[in-house]
Design a protein around this motif. Sequence first.
Motif, PDB file in Angstrom:
ATOM      1  N   ARG A  44       0.834  -1.211   0.000  1.00 41.11           N
ATOM      2  CA  ARG A  44       0.000   0.000   0.000  1.00 41.11           C
ATOM      3  C   ARG A  44       0.867   1.260   0.000  1.00 41.11           C
ATOM      4  O   ARG A  44       0.495   2.302   0.542  1.00 41.11           O
ATOM      5  N   MET A  45       2.038   1.160  -0.607  1.00 41.21           N
ATOM      6  CA  MET A  45       2.958   2.291  -0.704  1.00 41.21           C
ATOM      7  C   MET A  45       3.435   2.426  -2.144  1.00 41.21           C
ATOM      8  O   MET A  45       3.649   1.421  -2.838  1.00 41.21           O
ATOM      9  N   ILE A  46       3.581   3.677  -2.605  1.00 44.60           N
ATOM     10  CA  ILE A  46       4.104   3.952  -3.939  1.00 44.60           C
ATOM     11  C   ILE A  46       5.588   4.270  -3.803  1.00 44.60           C
ATOM     12  O   ILE A  46       5.959   5.159  -3.037  1.00 44.60           O
ATOM     13  N   PRO A  47       6.470   3.531  -4.488  1.00 43.10           N
ATOM     14  CA  PRO A  47       7.913   3.722  -4.273  1.00 43.10           C
ATOM     15  C   PRO A  47       8.389   5.098  -4.709  1.00 43.10           C
ATOM     16  O   PRO A  47       7.941   5.653  -5.705  1.00 43.10           O
ATOM     17  N   SER A  48       9.312   5.629  -3.940  1.00 40.80           N
ATOM     18  CA  SER A  48       9.929   6.915  -4.274  1.00 40.80           C
ATOM     19  C   SER A  48      11.439   6.786  -4.395  1.00 40.80           C
ATOM     20  O   SER A  48      12.132   7.776  -4.613  1.00 40.80           O
ATOM     21  N   MET A  49      11.964   5.561  -4.224  1.00 36.78           N
ATOM     22  CA  MET A  49      13.396   5.317  -4.380  1.00 36.78           C
ATOM     23  C   MET A  49      13.592   3.955  -5.030  1.00 36.78           C
ATOM     24  O   MET A  49      12.686   3.123  -5.057  1.00 36.78           O
ATOM     25  N   ASP A  50      14.788   3.745  -5.547  1.00 38.14           N
ATOM     26  CA  ASP A  50      15.105   2.485  -6.213  1.00 38.14           C
ATOM     27  C   ASP A  50      15.103   1.343  -5.202  1.00 38.14           C
ATOM     28  O   ASP A  50      15.748   1.420  -4.160  1.00 38.14           O
ATOM     29  N   LEU A  51      14.385   0.286  -5.550  1.00 37.15           N
ATOM     30  CA  LEU A  51      14.264  -0.877  -4.673  1.00 37.15           C
ATOM     31  C   LEU A  51      14.892  -2.129  -5.267  1.00 37.15           C
ATOM     32  O   LEU A  51      14.974  -3.152  -4.572  1.00 37.15           O
ATOM     33  N   PHE A  52      15.319  -2.085  -6.519  1.00 35.26           N
ATOM     34  CA  PHE A  52      15.610  -3.319  -7.231  1.00 35.26           C
ATOM     35  C   PHE A  52      17.060  -3.497  -7.666  1.00 35.26           C
ATOM     36  O   PHE A  52      17.452  -4.612  -8.006  1.00 35.26           O
ATOM     37  N   SER A  53      17.850  -2.449  -7.687  1.00 36.77           N
ATOM     38  CA  SER A  53      19.238  -2.598  -8.132  1.00 36.77           C
ATOM     39  C   SER A  53      20.170  -2.608  -6.922  1.00 36.77           C
ATOM     40  O   SER A  53      19.814  -2.135  -5.837  1.00 36.77           O
ATOM     41  N   PHE A  54      21.365  -3.158  -7.126  1.00 32.63           N
ATOM     42  CA  PHE A  54      22.382  -3.091  -6.067  1.00 32.63           C
ATOM     43  C   PHE A  54      23.376  -1.968  -6.327  1.00 32.63           C
ATOM     44  O   PHE A  54      24.161  -1.625  -5.453  1.00 32.63           O
ATOM     45  N   THR A  55      23.327  -1.375  -7.507  1.00 31.94           N
ATOM     46  CA  THR A  55      24.252  -0.295  -7.842  1.00 31.94           C
ATOM     47  C   THR A  55      23.731   1.083  -7.438  1.00 31.94           C
ATOM     48  O   THR A  55      24.516   1.981  -7.137  1.00 31.94           O
TER      49      THR A  55
END
Length: 483
Positions: A44-55
Amino acid sequence: MNTPLQKIFPIYVFAFAFFFAARPISDGDFWFHLKTGEYIIRTRMIPSMDLFSFTNYGRPWTAHGWLSGVVFYALYSRLGFNVLIFIFALLVALAFWIVFRRSDSHPFIAGFATLLGVWTVLPHIGVRPRVFTLLLSSVFLAILIRYARSGTGRTIWWLVPLMPLWANLHGGFLIGLALIALTIVGIPLDAWAAGENVHALWPRLRTLGIVALGCALAALLNPYGLRIYTFPIGVLLSPVFQGVVVDWLSPDFHQPESLPLLLLILLTVAVLALSPKRVRPSELLFFLATLYATLKSQRHLVILVLVAVPLLADHLQSWLESTSFGKSFGQPASPDATARQPILLSLLLLLPLAIFAVKLKSTLFAPPRQELVDVPIKAVDYLKENQITGNTFTDPNIWGGYLIWTLPNNPVYIDGRDVYPEAFVKEYVEIVSGVADWRGPFDRYGVRIAIVAPKSLLLRGLKESTGWRQVFQDDMAVVFVRQ
């Protein structure tokens, strides 16, 4: 054309548009949109930062198509991939049905132009957020053109509530504002060409100005505020993104998929030159503006098609009517032939529709194959089965989106999102093009797994390196693991 045929033929145009548009999921970005939708629905949250990369984990991210991701996951989780394909083919068919209805030409001619338009956009549609821009652009154009020519009607105000929906579905919402601006310029041009009083148009232009302002403000109804504007403008102005992202490149007319676009452009220019009917200045303005945008960046061809198809149909009919063939084309047939026409035409058109239906069942609605979806399904399955996890590099970068969806324990080096800084994207391009050494970045970011295409320039270096071991290979991908 007799009345029964007039009622039947648009149905066939819609059906053919649907079958043309029903395509397998082949957009690499679809998968990160799907994962984003899953994240939003579950948290129930809209992402505002990168969640999927390690770089670049934690870097600010404007997920401008977040609502599309929600639609994708909501439909997929309840109904599966087949229904997703079906629904988005319907959306494309609806967009072109609106275009078909905008034409004043003979239904056969309008149908030909419409299906040429569908053929032109095939490489750029499917299950992807851009389809929402295609549909909403078609709606905007229909409403704006009707208002520009009549000057009355309350439907023009529907553009304002449609804009926040568009802004949250896809970053192409800026096209809606551009279409309004072109209409504001086009109305006085048409009046000036017709010798009308331009000053009398002020109420109509004022209304459009208010609508434009309302749409611009309505687009701010999104989770990111002003960033919904600054982010896409930054991408538009970035020489790195404009120079390396395929969608932003000019069309390559040496490629077979660009043939229908070339055909549409040449036919439209030809009939505009040959037609005795004078083209409206506003129509020419729309055509030239969208043609320029398309030649600069092929992703804009979906808008050019919406503009060019009615122009092609109407002026093709005008030219045909000025020829001996065209004069006989519109003559009524004998009563017996008139009675047989709907039956014969229906039978003639049913046959290819039946062939399309069989093909859909055997390909689109069959279990996904990596040759169709264009992602390394078998390589990823190997990693899953052998529980090989870790920071993963992919070449091409678009494969990263599939890993985001199906291998959440393998964060990606890069993918198709616009979250990565220009310098980082430039370095990645230099690595995969052989300009920069890959060893330094791999060590710096802690890459553990590399999935590369057999034609990747990295393949030889990884094979020759004593620090990397090849564990999998098929026709699409080769997998290396750090020793």
